[in-house]
Design a protein around this motif. Structure first.
Motif, PDB file in Angstrom:
ATOM      1  N   GLU A   1       0.255  27.232  44.111  1.00 13.70           N
ATOM      2  CA  GLU A   1       0.051  26.341  45.258  1.00 13.70           C
ATOM      3  C   GLU A   1      -0.843  27.030  46.287  1.00 13.70           C
ATOM      4  O   GLU A   1      -0.379  27.561  47.295  1.00 13.70           O
ATOM      5  CB  GLU A   1       1.403  25.954  45.854  1.00 13.70           C
TER       6      GLU A   1
ATOM      7  N   LYS B   1      -0.532  26.317  50.047  1.00 13.87           N
ATOM      8  CA  LYS B   1       0.555  27.016  50.742  1.00 13.87           C
ATOM      9  C   LYS B   1       0.172  28.454  51.049  1.00 13.87           C
ATOM     10  O   LYS B   1       0.531  28.994  52.099  1.00 13.87           O
ATOM     11  CB  LYS B   1       1.833  26.974  49.905  1.00 13.87           C
TER      12      LYS B   1
ATOM     13  N   TYR C   1      -0.112  30.080  54.716  1.00 10.84           N
ATOM     14  CA  TYR C   1       0.618  31.295  55.065  1.00 10.84           C
ATOM     15  C   TYR C   1      -0.302  32.339  55.697  1.00 10.84           C
ATOM     16  O   TYR C   1       0.054  32.975  56.702  1.00 10.84           O
ATOM     17  CB  TYR C   1       1.285  31.868  53.819  1.00 10.84           C
TER      18      TYR C   1
END
Length: 248
Positions: free
Chosen positions: A20, A23, A27
């Motif tokens: 992913e 994501k 982050y």
């Protein structure tokens, strides 16, 4: 047996469709926002086929992408066309940039692939050299617990035109986990399958060891984080993130 990421480069994205990347990019940006200075230029070490590089470039960062595999870089270059990404084929321990960067990131356990502790120490020193004052270094590792737990296991990844079976062997003496890969790819022109073999090696690095290397390289405020979490790693964490900063 060919070098790592030679045969695999042509099918890497199909076999890692579960990663992913959005994501991961989110982050990284959460850590960027914690800095008291804007992050405009980012270097990605071990960029692979450039999926994360592309996302960060699309979000407005001036990207430099570094990888040791020319085959992976060739795929990344096509993927990031028109985004102004600079690609460099370099070993981390010989990192040489055209200009300092606000942040250097290395994701998906690329640091584990540096199996020589002396080369890893030099890689950290080079990253520190090419960061702007106050700049951020962020990377993750497969934890020693994870790599030791892979010993003796066999894995299978497949798509309609790719079949990859690999087994893992962990050496407690060298602290290296070796992945022996057999990769079969379907040639659409002939309808025949071609076989390739690769050997990948990752070294199990402990938190105290890496912290010591980072501090020796000149970094300060070294911290560890759980997998894609803004908290300290918990017991048995499979992936550990590190952040470290260069003095202003």
């Amino acid at each position: 047996m060919t070098d790592a990421y030679t045969v695999l480069a042509r099918c890497y994205d199909r076999l890692t469709g579960d990663v992913e990347y959005e994501k991961w990019a989110d982050y990284l940006e959460r850590h960027f926002r914690k800095l008291k200075r804007p992050v405009r230029s980012v270097v990605e070490l071990g960029c692979g086929t450039g999926s994360l590089t592309r996302l960060l470039a699309e979000r407005g960062y001036r990207m430099t992408a570094v990888d040791l595999s020319p085959d992976m870089l060739a795929v990344a270059d096509q993927k990031c066309g028109g985004l102004g990404v600079l690609f460099l084929c370099q070993d981390m321990s010989r990192l040489a940039l055209l200009e300092p960067a606000d942040a250097v990131v290395s994701c998906l356990d690329s640091v584990n692939y540096v199996t020589d502790p002396k080369k890893l120490a030099e890689a950290f020193r080079r990253v520190h050299l090419f960061l702007t004052p106050g700049g951020l270094f962020l990377f993750d590792i497969n934890s020693p617990e994870k790599l030791e737990g892979l010993d003796g296991q066999v894995f299978l990844d497949e798509t309609e035109d790719t079949y990859c079976v690999w087994r893992a062997e962990f050496s407690k003496r060298s602290r290296i986990c070796s992945y022996f890969m057999d990769i079969f790819r379907l040639d659409p022109a002939t309808g025949q399958w071609a076989r390739g073999e690769e050997l990948h090696r990752e070294r199990a690095c402990t938190v105290p060891e890496l912290t010591g290397l980072l501090e020796k390289a000149g970094f300060r405020d070294v911290r560890t984080w759980g997998e894609l979490k803004m908290r300290s790693p918990g017991p048995g964490e499979q992936r550990v993130f590190f952040t470290a900063r260069k003095d202003k």
